[in-house]
Design a protein around this motif. Sequence first.
Motif, PDB file in Angstrom:
ATOM      1  N   GLY A 167       0.770  -1.196   0.116  1.00  0.00           N
ATOM      2  CA  GLY A 167      -0.145  -0.019  -0.132  1.00  0.00           C
ATOM      3  C   GLY A 167       1.044   1.402   0.009  1.00  0.00           C
ATOM      4  O   GLY A 167       1.540   1.341   1.010  1.00  0.00           O
ATOM      5  N   PHE A 168       0.872   2.069  -1.063  1.00  0.00           N
ATOM      6  CA  PHE A 168       1.616   3.076  -1.259  1.00  0.00           C
ATOM      7  C   PHE A 168       0.753   4.474  -0.839  1.00  0.00           C
ATOM      8  O   PHE A 168      -0.465   4.572  -1.260  1.00  0.00           O
ATOM      9  CB  PHE A 168       2.240   3.484  -2.545  1.00  0.00           C
ATOM     10  N   VAL A 169       1.277   5.371   0.128  1.00  0.00           N
ATOM     11  CA  VAL A 169       0.606   6.490   0.113  1.00  0.00           C
ATOM     12  C   VAL A 169       1.480   7.606   0.214  1.00  0.00           C
ATOM     13  O   VAL A 169       2.760   7.589   0.597  1.00  0.00           O
ATOM     14  CB  VAL A 169       0.048   6.493   1.742  1.00  0.00           C
ATOM     15  N   SER A 170       0.878   8.929  -0.206  1.00  0.00           N
ATOM     16  CA  SER A 170       1.583  10.095  -0.331  1.00  0.00           C
ATOM     17  C   SER A 170       1.655  10.882   0.973  1.00  0.00           C
ATOM     18  O   SER A 170       0.630  11.441   1.403  1.00  0.00           O
ATOM     19  CB  SER A 170       1.207  10.975  -1.412  1.00  0.00           C
ATOM     20  N   CYS A 171       2.559  10.908   1.498  1.00  0.00           N
ATOM     21  CA  CYS A 171       2.894  11.670   2.959  1.00  0.00           C
ATOM     22  C   CYS A 171       3.667  12.964   2.751  1.00  0.00           C
ATOM     23  O   CYS A 171       4.370  13.269   3.758  1.00  0.00           O
ATOM     24  CB  CYS A 171       3.421  10.558   3.833  1.00  0.00           C
ATOM     25  N   SER A 172       3.983  13.505   1.760  1.00  0.00           N
ATOM     26  CA  SER A 172       4.772  14.918   1.827  1.00  0.00           C
ATOM     27  C   SER A 172       4.018  15.932   2.422  1.00  0.00           C
ATOM     28  O   SER A 172       3.012  16.043   2.546  1.00  0.00           O
ATOM     29  CB  SER A 172       4.800  15.209   0.013  1.00  0.00           C
ATOM     30  N   GLY A 173       5.109  16.552   3.232  1.00  0.00           N
ATOM     31  CA  GLY A 173       4.654  17.459   4.188  1.00  0.00           C
ATOM     32  C   GLY A 173       4.141  16.900   5.692  1.00  0.00           C
ATOM     33  O   GLY A 173       3.834  17.898   6.618  1.00  0.00           O
ATOM     34  N   MET A 174       3.960  15.660   5.857  1.00  0.00           N
ATOM     35  CA  MET A 174       3.907  15.031   6.955  1.00  0.00           C
ATOM     36  C   MET A 174       5.151  14.815   7.760  1.00  0.00           C
ATOM     37  O   MET A 174       5.888  14.258   7.114  1.00  0.00           O
ATOM     38  CB  MET A 174       2.981  13.793   6.654  1.00  0.00           C
ATOM     39  N   ASP A 175       5.301  14.900   9.233  1.00  0.00           N
ATOM     40  CA  ASP A 175       6.372  14.807   9.737  1.00  0.00           C
ATOM     41  C   ASP A 175       6.800  13.150   9.764  1.00  0.00           C
ATOM     42  O   ASP A 175       5.850  12.562   9.721  1.00  0.00           O
ATOM     43  CB  ASP A 175       6.409  15.612  10.972  1.00  0.00           C
ATOM     44  N   SER A 177       7.444  11.258  12.300  1.00  0.00           N
ATOM     45  CA  SER A 177       6.667  10.444  13.561  1.00  0.00           C
ATOM     46  C   SER A 177       5.269  10.378  13.131  1.00  0.00           C
ATOM     47  O   SER A 177       4.713   9.069  13.353  1.00  0.00           O
ATOM     48  CB  SER A 177       6.863  11.368  14.746  1.00  0.00           C
ATOM     49  N   ARG A 178       4.646  11.087  12.530  1.00  0.00           N
ATOM     50  CA  ARG A 178       3.262  11.060  12.031  1.00  0.00           C
ATOM     51  C   ARG A 178       3.127   9.907  11.117  1.00  0.00           C
ATOM     52  O   ARG A 178       2.261   9.220  10.851  1.00  0.00           O
ATOM     53  CB  ARG A 178       2.648  12.372  11.759  1.00  0.00           C
ATOM     54  N   THR A 179       4.320  10.145   9.926  1.00  0.00           N
ATOM     55  CA  THR A 179       4.348   9.127   8.933  1.00  0.00           C
ATOM     56  C   THR A 179       4.583   7.551   9.716  1.00  0.00           C
ATOM     57  O   THR A 179       3.584   6.714   8.910  1.00  0.00           O
ATOM     58  CB  THR A 179       5.623   9.478   7.916  1.00  0.00           C
ATOM     59  N   GLU A 180       5.318   7.398  10.559  1.00  0.00           N
ATOM     60  CA  GLU A 180       5.558   6.263  11.146  1.00  0.00           C
ATOM     61  C   GLU A 180       4.179   5.884  11.646  1.00  0.00           C
ATOM     62  O   GLU A 180       3.833   4.621  11.648  1.00  0.00           O
ATOM     63  CB  GLU A 180       6.555   6.056  12.179  1.00  0.00           C
ATOM     64  N   ALA A 181       3.491   6.450  12.457  1.00  0.00           N
ATOM     65  CA  ALA A 181       2.258   6.209  13.148  1.00  0.00           C
ATOM     66  C   ALA A 181       1.149   5.739  11.908  1.00  0.00           C
ATOM     67  O   ALA A 181       0.374   4.812  12.199  1.00  0.00           O
ATOM     68  CB  ALA A 181       1.606   7.381  14.017  1.00  0.00           C
ATOM     69  N   PHE A 182       1.146   6.421  10.971  1.00  0.00           N
ATOM     70  CA  PHE A 182       0.294   6.175   9.680  1.00  0.00           C
ATOM     71  C   PHE A 182       0.535   4.888   9.168  1.00  0.00           C
ATOM     72  O   PHE A 182      -0.417   4.114   8.746  1.00  0.00           O
ATOM     73  CB  PHE A 182       0.295   7.371   8.752  1.00  0.00           C
ATOM     74  N   LEU A 183       1.867   4.521   8.963  1.00  0.00           N
ATOM     75  CA  LEU A 183       2.114   3.417   8.352  1.00  0.00           C
ATOM     76  C   LEU A 183       1.796   2.205   9.300  1.00  0.00           C
ATOM     77  O   LEU A 183       1.283   0.985   9.021  1.00  0.00           O
ATOM     78  CB  LEU A 183       3.666   3.196   8.046  1.00  0.00           C
ATOM     79  N   VAL A 193       2.618  -4.462   3.770  1.00  0.00           N
ATOM     80  CA  VAL A 193       3.828  -3.822   3.574  1.00  0.00           C
ATOM     81  C   VAL A 193       3.261  -2.344   3.011  1.00  0.00           C
ATOM     82  O   VAL A 193       3.203  -2.117   1.844  1.00  0.00           O
ATOM     83  CB  VAL A 193       4.766  -4.425   2.599  1.00  0.00           C
ATOM     84  N   PRO A 194       3.055  -1.423   3.977  1.00  0.00           N
ATOM     85  CA  PRO A 194       2.830   0.031   3.433  1.00  0.00           C
ATOM     86  C   PRO A 194       3.928   0.690   3.413  1.00  0.00           C
ATOM     87  O   PRO A 194       4.812   0.495   3.993  1.00  0.00           O
ATOM     88  CB  PRO A 194       1.947   0.403   4.669  1.00  0.00           C
ATOM     89  N   LEU A 204       9.393   5.616   3.001  1.00  0.00           N
ATOM     90  CA  LEU A 204       9.808   4.851   4.262  1.00  0.00           C
ATOM     91  C   LEU A 204       8.759   3.702   4.220  1.00  0.00           C
ATOM     92  O   LEU A 204       7.522   3.845   3.874  1.00  0.00           O
ATOM     93  CB  LEU A 204       9.090   5.854   5.640  1.00  0.00           C
ATOM     94  N   LEU A 205       9.187   2.451   4.584  1.00  0.00           N
ATOM     95  CA  LEU A 205       8.570   0.938   4.415  1.00  0.00           C
ATOM     96  C   LEU A 205       8.366   0.469   5.902  1.00  0.00           C
ATOM     97  O   LEU A 205       9.490   0.522   6.395  1.00  0.00           O
ATOM     98  CB  LEU A 205       9.229   0.280   3.443  1.00  0.00           C
ATOM     99  N   PHE A 206       7.168   0.092   6.218  1.00  0.00           N
ATOM    100  CA  PHE A 206       7.233  -0.654   7.408  1.00  0.00           C
ATOM    101  C   PHE A 206       6.578  -2.074   7.101  1.00  0.00           C
ATOM    102  O   PHE A 206       5.613  -2.093   6.348  1.00  0.00           O
ATOM    103  CB  PHE A 206       6.106   0.005   8.137  1.00  0.00           C
ATOM    104  N   ASP A 207       7.465  -3.217   7.712  1.00  0.00           N
ATOM    105  CA  ASP A 207       7.220  -4.487   7.409  1.00  0.00           C
ATOM    106  C   ASP A 207       6.125  -5.045   8.501  1.00  0.00           C
ATOM    107  O   ASP A 207       6.088  -6.319   8.528  1.00  0.00           O
ATOM    108  CB  ASP A 207       8.144  -5.123   6.924  1.00  0.00           C
ATOM    109  N   GLY A 208       5.690  -4.190   9.579  1.00  0.00           N
ATOM    110  CA  GLY A 208       5.267  -4.876  10.680  1.00  0.00           C
ATOM    111  C   GLY A 208       6.203  -5.175  11.785  1.00  0.00           C
ATOM    112  O   GLY A 208       6.038  -5.299  13.167  1.00  0.00           O
ATOM    113  N   ASN A 209       7.394  -5.284  11.644  1.00  0.00           N
ATOM    114  CA  ASN A 209       8.530  -4.975  12.792  1.00  0.00           C
ATOM    115  C   ASN A 209       9.505  -4.215  12.892  1.00  0.00           C
ATOM    116  O   ASN A 209       9.815  -3.423  13.622  1.00  0.00           O
ATOM    117  CB  ASN A 209       9.345  -6.487  12.483  1.00  0.00           C
TER     118      ASN A 209
END
Length: 281
Positions: A167-175, A177-183, A193-194, A204-209
């Motif tokens: 899942g790809f999301v555009s987070c330009s302008g988001m800080d 820490s908020r980007t990490e929380a969103f993922l 895999v967001p 930034l990629l998050f795989d659940g871990n």
Amino acid sequence: MEKLIAVGLNVVDKYPALGVMYPGGNELNVAVYARWLGAQSAFLGVFGSDGAARANEEVLRKEGVEISHCRHEQGENGYAEVELVNGDRVFGEFNDGGVTGRFPIRLTGEDMRYIRGFDVISASINSRLPEREIERLHSAGVPLSYDFSDRYTPGHLRRVAPHVDFGFVSCSGMDWSRTEAFLRELHALGCPVPVATRGSEGALLFDGNSFYRQPAEKAEVVDTMGAGDSFITAFLLEYAAGVKAGLEGEAIYRKALQAGARFAAKICGLQGAIGHPMPLR
């Protein structure tokens, strides 16, 4: 050779200040970029009955993209007007995808058999795919990528996230820490895999871990049109190649992110998403 199919949107991007228009649309771009990267690719979408639609079909044929499962409908093809501000594309007037919005894709059994022959599927919120068709794509058993862009709603995220692999999301302008929380939120909704794209700040990629941050590559920016689509294409193809090579975990994600960043930087140096300028109509 990796095989990618893009299901969704084709438009023409009109640049009134330049007097030209270019083929475009998320999935058309992805299908062409896949060919540029040496993959076999297909586009499954809806063409109108006007000159813009015919021009887009011709470009796809020239680029070697398979279009045998596309639909044709009477009416205006999709278009969007674009203004360049310091190289950054800013969208203006558009017609909601034209025939793609009026005649959303309904997948047939033949379509599904065809799709199962690919290594990866790419779609997006701009593809106008009904949510039940996204579920059907996911049921094909082929990794499904979905670009939520920045146009998602909370409800759409909840309904679609469980049915996509990337899942790809555009987070330009988001800080950050908020980007990490969103993922984390997107992963909790069911997307394994967001990935957040953040323009010149990278991805930034998050795989659940773990989180994996990818800096943007240096680029001579002419036009940012297609930057996100090119990142996604290179990421998906590198990931598919890594799976075949037996890679997993951090190794495969790092390579995919690096490939995405490199190719996106290259595309930013091109006028229009894929070139092929045409006189503005």
